[in-house]
Each structure stands twice: as structure tokens, then as C-alpha cells.
Scaffold this active site. Structure first.
Site, short mmCIF file in Angstrom:
data_model
loop_
_atom_site.label_atom_id
_atom_site.label_comp_id
_atom_site.label_asym_id
_atom_site.label_seq_id
_atom_site.Cartn_x
_atom_site.Cartn_y
_atom_site.Cartn_z
N GLY A 10 0.84 -1.21 0.00
CA GLY A 10 0.00 0.00 0.00
C GLY A 10 0.86 1.24 0.00
O GLY A 10 0.49 2.28 0.55
N GLY A 11 2.02 1.14 -0.62
CA GLY A 11 3.01 2.21 -0.58
C GLY A 11 2.63 3.48 -1.32
O GLY A 11 3.27 4.51 -1.12
N TYR A 14 -2.06 7.16 1.22
CA TYR A 14 -1.87 8.41 1.97
C TYR A 14 -0.78 8.28 3.04
O TYR A 14 0.11 9.13 3.14
CB TYR A 14 -3.19 8.82 2.61
CG TYR A 14 -3.16 10.16 3.30
CD1 TYR A 14 -3.02 11.34 2.56
CD2 TYR A 14 -3.26 10.26 4.68
CE1 TYR A 14 -2.99 12.57 3.18
CE2 TYR A 14 -3.24 11.49 5.31
CZ TYR A 14 -3.10 12.64 4.56
OH TYR A 14 -3.07 13.86 5.19
N GLY A 16 0.97 5.20 3.35
CA GLY A 16 1.96 4.31 2.77
C GLY A 16 3.12 5.03 2.13
O GLY A 16 4.30 4.66 2.32
N LYS A 44 -0.18 6.54 -9.75
CA LYS A 44 0.41 5.55 -8.85
C LYS A 44 1.68 4.96 -9.44
O LYS A 44 2.68 4.76 -8.74
CB LYS A 44 -0.59 4.44 -8.54
CG LYS A 44 -1.65 4.82 -7.52
CD LYS A 44 -2.49 3.62 -7.13
CE LYS A 44 -3.51 4.01 -6.06
NZ LYS A 44 -4.33 2.84 -5.64
N LYS A 138 -10.59 -4.64 12.75
CA LYS A 138 -9.18 -4.53 13.13
C LYS A 138 -8.84 -5.51 14.25
O LYS A 138 -7.76 -6.11 14.26
CB LYS A 138 -8.86 -3.09 13.56
CG LYS A 138 -8.81 -2.12 12.39
CD LYS A 138 -8.55 -0.70 12.85
CE LYS A 138 -8.50 0.25 11.66
NZ LYS A 138 -8.26 1.65 12.08
N ARG A 142 -6.16 -8.57 14.33
CA ARG A 142 -5.19 -8.73 15.42
C ARG A 142 -5.21 -10.17 15.95
O ARG A 142 -4.16 -10.76 16.22
CB ARG A 142 -5.49 -7.76 16.56
CG ARG A 142 -5.07 -6.33 16.31
CD ARG A 142 -5.18 -5.52 17.58
NE ARG A 142 -4.79 -4.13 17.40
CZ ARG A 142 -4.61 -3.26 18.39
NH1 ARG A 142 -4.78 -3.67 19.64
NH2 ARG A 142 -4.26 -2.02 18.16
N HIS A 270 -17.24 8.39 14.80
CA HIS A 270 -15.83 8.53 15.17
C HIS A 270 -15.57 9.92 15.78
O HIS A 270 -14.85 10.03 16.79
CB HIS A 270 -14.93 8.32 13.95
CG HIS A 270 -14.85 6.90 13.49
ND1 HIS A 270 -15.56 5.89 14.09
CD2 HIS A 270 -14.13 6.32 12.50
CE1 HIS A 270 -15.29 4.74 13.48
NE2 HIS A 270 -14.42 4.97 12.51
#
Length: 311
Positions: A10-11, A14, A16, A44, A138, A142, A270
């Protein structure tokens, strides 16, 4: 000590791209996954080629090609995932699970940093729907990482400055307001803002550090722990203009979740946890879990400096 070889997945994203920049700057042999799905995305591709020109190695592999992904992972010591979660969350989760499976099979990775970089999901079990799913997913990832006994570090970067500070935390804009600013509640809840380049720097600092192994590392730059009122005051001082302030009580803010699209509902939830509940600052951490204490040599960007570019 020899620097670990770092693969960034994902380099071109934003965060990355900032992680790639930090990895190169800190002298790590840096690999960037180049997915064949890039298609006709010239921007990209140009970014990837610029990484290559700076010394990064491009590794072509699809997240849908398990063998190719295992081969890519086998070339490095550390994998950092910065897969964007902007689009479909469940899609992001699926791609990261594929990455976990590849790391598990390769068996050589000394550290994996999954794509989190926001609020600590382990503290968000009470989160409001529909945004709760983002934290639940997430935590699901984990569990997969830990069950596979993959060495890891989780990065809690709190609020990206461009999305939460420069716009004075106004939703649906990335520019500072010109006349009127909405203030959440009394505006006195402490929030943590972090320069995105600093996120990349601290992330890469952690990859070879035994103190961060199998831990969550929190980015809490002391000068950037600010209330909403303090952020607004900083902008007013920089711009020389006093804004009209409209205080939004919690019940009215939550009521705005009605009859809006899914993404906006998630954002409202959020924002509520951050600016009304204080979910970023209402708990204590140990000194060895705080990035600015672990790496005092890093000169992080404070929000006064960050906002100057918007004047």
C-alpha cells in the site's frame, strides 16, 4: 546493527507513501509491493517509479496470488501494511488476511505492522454503530496475527493533522473555515493530532526496536495534545481573524447521523468518540509505549507549524 529489509504494502496510499519515504530516509533496504491491478493508474505508477529512483525495489505481486505474495514476503524481514481503508472496509480486511496468511507461510518475518494508524481498536468495543465495524474488523485481524504467532507492532497514530486539525475538525472539508466554526460540545476535550510524515517516521523507527515488539505504540506528541478550542485559537492567531463559534451539543451532533449515507454515519460516530468522549486521551499508557519518549531524537511537527501552510 544491520537495518531490516522492509516491505511496504500500500506504498502509494496516503500513509503508505510516507512510510516508504521514512524507510528510505532511515537507511532500510526498502521494497514496495507493486500490484498488477494498478491498471491505468498513471499517478500511482509514477509514484512507484519515483520510489525506485530513490533506491526502493519494486516487487510485483497480487494480493490475490498467494504464491507470489509468499515469494515477495520471503525477501524481507519486516512487512508494513498501509492498505487503504477508505473504500470498502471488509475488502481491506480480506486483503490483510491474505497478507497474514502469506507471512505465516513464509515464516521469516521478524515484524508485521498491520494497517491501523488511528484509534486503538482494543479500546473501542463500546463504539457506536455503524462505525463499530471498523474497530471490530481490526480486532479480528489482530486475533489472526496473534494466533499465527507473527511478531508484530500496532501503531496508534490518533488524528491525522490534515483531516482533523488544518480544517479545525470540520467535517466534509479539508480547508479551514473562513467565517463560522462548529465547536463540539464545550470544546474542552483533549485530542491528539499528528503530522502524517511523523507517522511514517515513528512507524519505521519501531521496526527494529525490541522495546516495541508485540506492543501497541501510541503517538502522543505532547505539544499536539490540544482541545478543539485550542486548535481554533491557534488558527485565529495565525490568520488574524476571529471566527464565529457555534457550539454543537452531543445530542444534536448524534442526531445528525440520521438520513445520511453510511460513510458519513461512520464519520459522525468517530468524531463523537474523539471530540465528545475523549477516547484518545481518557486512558493512561506506559512510557515504553509512547513514541515521542521512545525516540526523543525525532523533531516532530507541532500544529502551529503545520497550520502555517494554510494561511
Amino acid at each position: 546493527m544491520e537495518k531490516s529489509r522492509v516491505l511496504v504494502v500500500g506504498g502509494t496510499g496516503y500513509i503508505g507513501r510516507r512510510i516508504v519515504k521514512a524507510s528510505l530516509a532511515q537507511g532500510h533496504p526498502t521494497f514496495v509491493l507493486m500490484r498488477p491491478e494498478i491498471g491505468l493508474d498513471v499517478d500511482k505508477l509514477q509514484m512507484l517509479l519515483s520510489f525506485k529512483a530513490q533506491g526502493a525495489r519494486l516487487v510485483e505481486a497480487s494480493l490475490d496470488d498467494h504464491a507470489g505474495l509468499v515469494a515477495a514476503v520471503a525477501q524481507v524481514d519486516v512487512v508494513v501494511s498501509a492498505i487503504s481503508g477508505v473504500h470498502l472496509r471488509s475488502h481491506n480486511l480480506l486483503l490483510q488476511h491474505k497478507l497474514v496468511e502469506a507471512i505465516k507461510e513464509a515464516g521469516n518475518v521478524k515484524r508485521f505492522i498491520p494497517s491501523e494508524f488511528g484509534m486503538d481498536p482494543s479500546r473501542m468495543g463500546h463504539a457506536l454503530e455503524p462505525g463499530k465495524v471498523t474497530f471490530d474488523e481490526k480486532m479480528e485481524l489482530r486475533r489472526a496475527i496473534e494466533e499465527a504467532k507473527i511478531p508484530h507492532t500496532y501503531i496508534s497514530a490518533n488524528c491525522f493533522a490534515a483531516y482533523f486539525c488544518a480544517n479545525l475538525a470540520q467535517m466534509r472539508t479539508v480547508l479551514p473555515p473562513k467565517e463560522i466554526v462548529q465547536v463540539y460540545g464545550d470544546g474542552n476535550v483533549k485530542v491528539i493530532f499528528v503530522d502524517e510524515d511523523d507517522v511514517g517516521t515513528y512507524t519505521i523507527k519501531s521496526v527494529d526496536d525490541p522495546r516495541t515488539l508485540n506492543k501497541t505504540i501510541y503517538l502522543r506528541p505532547n505539544e499536539n495534545i490540544l482541545t478543539h478550542n485550542e486548535v481554533i485559537a491557534k488558527w485565529e492567531k495565525l490568520s488574524g481573524k476571529v471566527l464565529q463559534k457555534i457550539h454543537i451539543p452531543a445530542d444534536k451532533f448524534l442526531a445528525s447521523m440520521k438520513d445520511v449515507d453510511f460513510g458519513t454515519q461512520v464519520g459522525i460516530g468517530h468524531f463523537y468518540h474523539i471530540f465528545y468522549e475523549g477516547c484518545l486521551t481518557n486512558f493512561d499508557i506506559k512510557d515504553d509505549e509512547e513514541a515521542t519518549l521512545l525516540y526523543p531524537e525525532v523533531q516532530y511537527t507541532n500544529m502551529d507549524e503545520y497550520m502555517k501552510r494554510y494561511v
